[in-house]
Scaffold this active site. Structure first.
Site, PDB file in Angstrom:
ATOM      1  N   GLU A   1      60.860  51.007  18.468  1.00  0.00           N
ATOM      2  CA  GLU A   1      59.596  50.280  18.358  1.00  0.00           C
ATOM      3  C   GLU A   1      59.500  49.565  17.016  1.00  0.00           C
ATOM      4  O   GLU A   1      59.676  50.170  15.948  1.00  0.00           O
ATOM      5  CB  GLU A   1      58.429  51.267  18.496  1.00  0.00           C
ATOM      6  CG  GLU A   1      57.082  50.605  18.652  1.00  0.00           C
ATOM      7  CD  GLU A   1      56.940  49.864  19.974  1.00  0.00           C
ATOM      8  OE1 GLU A   1      56.203  48.861  19.991  1.00  0.00           O
ATOM      9  OE2 GLU A   1      57.560  50.280  20.973  1.00  0.00           O
ATOM     10  N   ASP A   2      59.221  48.279  17.057  1.00  0.00           N
ATOM     11  CA  ASP A   2      58.936  47.462  15.870  1.00  0.00           C
ATOM     12  C   ASP A   2      60.051  47.501  14.824  1.00  0.00           C
ATOM     13  O   ASP A   2      59.792  47.591  13.619  1.00  0.00           O
ATOM     14  CB  ASP A   2      57.593  47.871  15.259  1.00  0.00           C
ATOM     15  CG  ASP A   2      56.419  47.352  16.097  1.00  0.00           C
ATOM     16  OD1 ASP A   2      56.679  46.603  17.053  1.00  0.00           O
ATOM     17  OD2 ASP A   2      55.271  47.697  15.805  1.00  0.00           O
TER      18      ASP A   2
ATOM     19  N   TYR B   1      45.146  51.390  20.102  1.00  0.00           N
ATOM     20  CA  TYR B   1      46.355  50.589  19.881  1.00  0.00           C
ATOM     21  C   TYR B   1      45.962  49.200  19.392  1.00  0.00           C
ATOM     22  O   TYR B   1      45.021  49.061  18.629  1.00  0.00           O
ATOM     23  CB  TYR B   1      47.230  50.576  21.145  1.00  0.00           C
ATOM     24  CG  TYR B   1      48.663  50.317  20.783  1.00  0.00           C
ATOM     25  CD1 TYR B   1      49.351  51.201  19.952  1.00  0.00           C
ATOM     26  CD2 TYR B   1      49.322  49.171  21.191  1.00  0.00           C
ATOM     27  CE1 TYR B   1      50.656  50.954  19.554  1.00  0.00           C
ATOM     28  CE2 TYR B   1      50.628  48.916  20.798  1.00  0.00           C
ATOM     29  CZ  TYR B   1      51.287  49.813  19.981  1.00  0.00           C
ATOM     30  OH  TYR B   1      52.574  49.561  19.581  1.00  0.00           O
TER      31      TYR B   1
ATOM     32  N   LYS C   1      51.540  54.727  20.455  1.00  0.00           N
ATOM     33  CA  LYS C   1      52.298  54.543  21.702  1.00  0.00           C
ATOM     34  C   LYS C   1      52.347  55.835  22.515  1.00  0.00           C
ATOM     35  O   LYS C   1      52.167  55.831  23.736  1.00  0.00           O
ATOM     36  CB  LYS C   1      53.735  54.097  21.385  1.00  0.00           C
ATOM     37  CG  LYS C   1      53.858  52.650  20.962  1.00  0.00           C
ATOM     38  CD  LYS C   1      53.931  51.730  22.162  1.00  0.00           C
ATOM     39  CE  LYS C   1      54.141  50.290  21.719  1.00  0.00           C
ATOM     40  NZ  LYS C   1      54.229  49.345  22.829  1.00  0.00           N
TER      41      LYS C   1
ATOM     42  N   ASP D   1      60.755  48.607  23.545  1.00  0.00           N
ATOM     43  CA  ASP D   1      59.541  48.073  24.159  1.00  0.00           C
ATOM     44  C   ASP D   1      59.304  46.621  23.772  1.00  0.00           C
ATOM     45  O   ASP D   1      58.801  45.834  24.568  1.00  0.00           O
ATOM     46  CB  ASP D   1      58.337  48.928  23.761  1.00  0.00           C
ATOM     47  CG  ASP D   1      57.099  48.594  24.573  1.00  0.00           C
ATOM     48  OD1 ASP D   1      57.225  48.449  25.805  1.00  0.00           O
ATOM     49  OD2 ASP D   1      56.010  48.469  23.990  1.00  0.00           O
ATOM     50  N   ASP D   2      59.671  46.242  22.554  1.00  0.00           N
ATOM     51  CA  ASP D   2      59.459  44.865  22.114  1.00  0.00           C
ATOM     52  C   ASP D   2      60.333  43.892  22.892  1.00  0.00           C
ATOM     53  O   ASP D   2      59.916  42.762  23.167  1.00  0.00           O
ATOM     54  CB  ASP D   2      59.760  44.742  20.612  1.00  0.00           C
ATOM     55  CG  ASP D   2      58.919  45.701  19.794  1.00  0.00           C
ATOM     56  OD1 ASP D   2      57.686  45.610  19.872  1.00  0.00           O
ATOM     57  OD2 ASP D   2      59.500  46.551  19.090  1.00  0.00           O
TER      58      ASP D   2
ATOM     59  N   ARG E   1      59.043  45.677  11.132  1.00  0.00           N
ATOM     60  CA  ARG E   1      58.347  44.550  11.771  1.00  0.00           C
ATOM     61  C   ARG E   1      57.187  45.100  12.603  1.00  0.00           C
ATOM     62  O   ARG E   1      57.241  45.142  13.815  1.00  0.00           O
ATOM     63  CB  ARG E   1      59.309  43.763  12.665  1.00  0.00           C
ATOM     64  CG  ARG E   1      58.772  42.418  13.135  1.00  0.00           C
ATOM     65  CD  ARG E   1      59.488  41.933  14.372  1.00  0.00           C
ATOM     66  NE  ARG E   1      59.317  42.835  15.497  1.00  0.00           N
ATOM     67  CZ  ARG E   1      58.270  42.814  16.325  1.00  0.00           C
ATOM     68  NH1 ARG E   1      57.285  41.968  16.132  1.00  0.00           N
ATOM     69  NH2 ARG E   1      58.205  43.666  17.342  1.00  0.00           N
TER      70      ARG E   1
ATOM     71  N   ASN F   1      50.217  39.310  18.745  1.00  0.00           N
ATOM     72  CA  ASN F   1      49.094  40.104  18.298  1.00  0.00           C
ATOM     73  C   ASN F   1      49.373  40.598  16.877  1.00  0.00           C
ATOM     74  O   ASN F   1      50.509  40.510  16.414  1.00  0.00           O
ATOM     75  CB  ASN F   1      48.801  41.260  19.273  1.00  0.00           C
ATOM     76  CG  ASN F   1      50.007  42.127  19.554  1.00  0.00           C
ATOM     77  OD1 ASN F   1      50.701  42.555  18.638  1.00  0.00           O
ATOM     78  ND2 ASN F   1      50.264  42.395  20.821  1.00  0.00           N
TER      79      ASN F   1
END
Length: 581
Positions: A272-273, A129, A200, A295-296, A182, A437
């Site tokens: 996610e993202d 990851y 993930k 999750d973000d 993103r 990150n």
């Protein structure tokens, strides 16, 4: 063209290969059928990643399953296979080479991949990851070998249910989906964001024990605004600008409806993202009708809250007495801030609105204050407090005097020497969390935080850093990694049969994680437990989440287990090899 006869079909072609299906005899204009002949042979077994054990097949299994001659005569157990793998992995010079080697292993021998990852999680997590997965997504078109999930694009509108049915597994419990807009701090990577759901879900299985066959990675391809990708001849996605508005919403709604229709009420969909403007809308739209989790927004919030809760033992003050300043007011920043406010409100028996007054946010235009309220996006408005405008982070620190500084803006090295020194001048133990990150986007390094604070900072980061020696003391910073939270949260939702994700479950997960920090961890300056015990940590998080689901009446799996921790542990997927009949 000559007429093809039956005898021609049976004759040998190209050096004695019998053309059973007429493929070689057909002209290029003819369609052929992609036959797959299944026989009771070990050859297909060696190419099935779920059952392949490589050189670990026993002598008896080699006889029973027709493997004689297909493998070298030596028999290696799983432990020795892991040792050989580690020797090979460590010979690679670049992280991306290691990533590709592990991907190949996952596609070849599933159980060995997960066993290897579990047993070496601290070394391999940055490869599987963040930060390496970011580079893998950037180069996904070049390194793509075979699909590991479902690609759903605008071309599939009206047929998404049929696309879902193309996936070979029927009992899906967890889906991780992205639209690639993103990806980490790297921006719009379009269809190449598939590396994120794949990574993930590998962690859901390795760290949380969710069975790999119950996991489904999905990328929704609505185009990309990344000109570099659109002009890349190896780009694997739609070559068009991103769809927006109604076209985008209708595709996502069809996907969410098809998921529920195909897999039922209890399938967890993790967003996610997604970019901010879609992430908040999707979570708000579906959280009351589906089992959804971002999750973000929520996972990051829970893991950061866990670090803050555990840090109370180092600061000797409850969270309600702290003042928080965020650099970044996107989905991560506002999600963390909201969960902190909820926690403080419960701690102090006060309203969430009152608790928000302890939390300040800085965005690209400066401190978020009331005078800016009319121009703010809706998700930022709750954080607009009464104060004079302040244009930059350093000015905000001097004006607000925060005790906690949290970075989530993806601006590398934004926590300058002046910023860290300003935090240290008013706090004996400044709490600094550089969450962005990959590593290049981190607000500061561990070495910078400890050196500029003269060893007084309590530090955690989104990316991993090596231990730091300062004036004879060794400081071990810990990574505020969402992988602490989401695997255990997912397992807790699965074992309880939950139908919705409630904010109290996120608090329960954070408290469970904070409770796993040991005295030994605190002595090293750590505010998170060692990742080496992540399966145990995940079991406790799962138990706390499941307990909360039962308390809230959101659990569908009855009766409630007497010992939920044992239930969680016994439900976890084990990648140890099985003997075959």
């Amino acid at each position: 063209m000559e007429k093809v006869t039956n005898s021609d079909l049976k004759s040998s072609v190209n050096g004695g290969v019998v053309d059973v299906y007429g493929e070689d005899s057909a002209t290029i204009e003819h369609n052929i059928t992609p036959w797959s002949l299944s026989v009771s042979s070990g050859y297909s077994l060696l190419r099935d990643p779920r059952y392949n054990k490589g050189l670990a097949f026993t002598e008896k299994e080699r006889d029973t399953h027709y493997l004689r001659g297909l493998l070298p005569p030596v028999v290696l157990d799983q432990k020795l296979q892991e040792k050989r793998l580690m020797n090979n992995i460590r010979q690679y010079q670049f992280p991306l080479q290691k990533y590709m080697a592990l991907t190949e292993l996952q596609e070849r021998n599933e159980r060995l991949f997960y066993k290897f990852l579990i047993d070496n999680v601290e070394e391999l997590l940055p490869i599987v990851y963040t930060p390496t997965v970011g580079e893998a997504c950037q180069k996904f078109g070049s390194i793509f070998r075979r699909p590991q999930g479902l690609f759903i694009s605008l071309k599939d509108k009206g047929k998404i249910l049929d696309v879902l049915k193309n996936w070979p597994e029927r009992n899906i419990q967890v889906i991780v989906v992205t639209d690639g807009e993103r990806i980490l701090g790297l921006g719009d990577l379009g269809c190449q964001g598939m590396g994120i759901p794949v990574g993930k879900l590998a962690l859901y299985s390795a760290l949380g024990g969710v069975r790999p066959s119950a996991c489904l990675p999905v990328t929704i391809d609505v185009g990309t605004n990344n000109e570099k990708l659109l002009n890349d001849e190896f780009y694997i996605g739609l070559r068009q600008k991103r769809a927006t508005g109604q076209e985008y919403s209708e595709l996502l709604h069809e996907f969410m409806s098809a998921v529920k229709q195909n897999y039922g009420e209890n399938v967890l969909v993790q967003f996610e993202d997604f970019a901010n403007h879609n992430a908040f809308k999707l979570l708000a739209k579906y959280r009351d009708s589906h089992l959804v989790f971002n999750d973000d927004i929520q996972g990051t919030a829970s893991v950061v809250l866990a670090g803050l809760v555990s840090a109370q033992k180092l600061t000797n003050s409850p969270l309600a007495e702290h003042t928080f300043l965020f650099l970044g007011a996107g989905e991560a920043g506002t999600g963390i801030a909201e969960l902190i406010a909820l926690y403080i409100s419960k701690q102090m028996n006060a309203s969430v609105e009152e608790s928000r007054k302890k939390i300040w946010l800085v965005d690209s235009k400066g401190l978020i204050v009331n005078s800016r309220k009319d121009s703010l996006q809706d998700f930022k408005k709750p954080w607009a407090h009464e104060h004079e405008p302040v244009k930059d982070l350093l000015g905000a620190i001097k004006a607000i005097n925060p005790t906690v500084l949290i970075g989530s803006a993806g601006i590398g090295r934004a926590f300058t020497k002046e910023v860290i020194e300003a935090m240290s001048s008013t706090n004996e133990r400044p709490l600094i969390m550089a969450l962005s990150n990959p590593t290049t986007q981190s607000e500061c390094t561990a070495e910078e935080a400890y050196t500029w604070s003269k060893g007084r900072a309590i530090f955690a980061s989104g990316s991993p850093f090596d231990p730091v020696e300062y004036e004879g003391n060794v400081f071990v910073s810990t990574q505020a990694n969402n992988a602490y939270i989401f695997p255990g949260l997912g397992l807790g939702l699965v074992i309880s049969g939950a139908i919705r994700v409630h904010d109290d479950m996120l608090l329960a997960a954070a408290e469970a994680l904070a409770g796993q920090v040991s005295k030994e961890n605190y002595d090293k300056g750590m505010i998170y437990p060692s990742f080496s015990s992540i399966r145990k940590i995940s079991a406790h998080i799962a138990a706390n989440v499941a307990t909360k689901a039962y308390e809230l009446g959101l659990a569908g799996r009855l009766p409630r287990p007497k010992d939920i921790v044992k239930c969680a542990e016994s439900s976890m997927y084990s990648p140890t090899y099985r003997l075959y009949r």
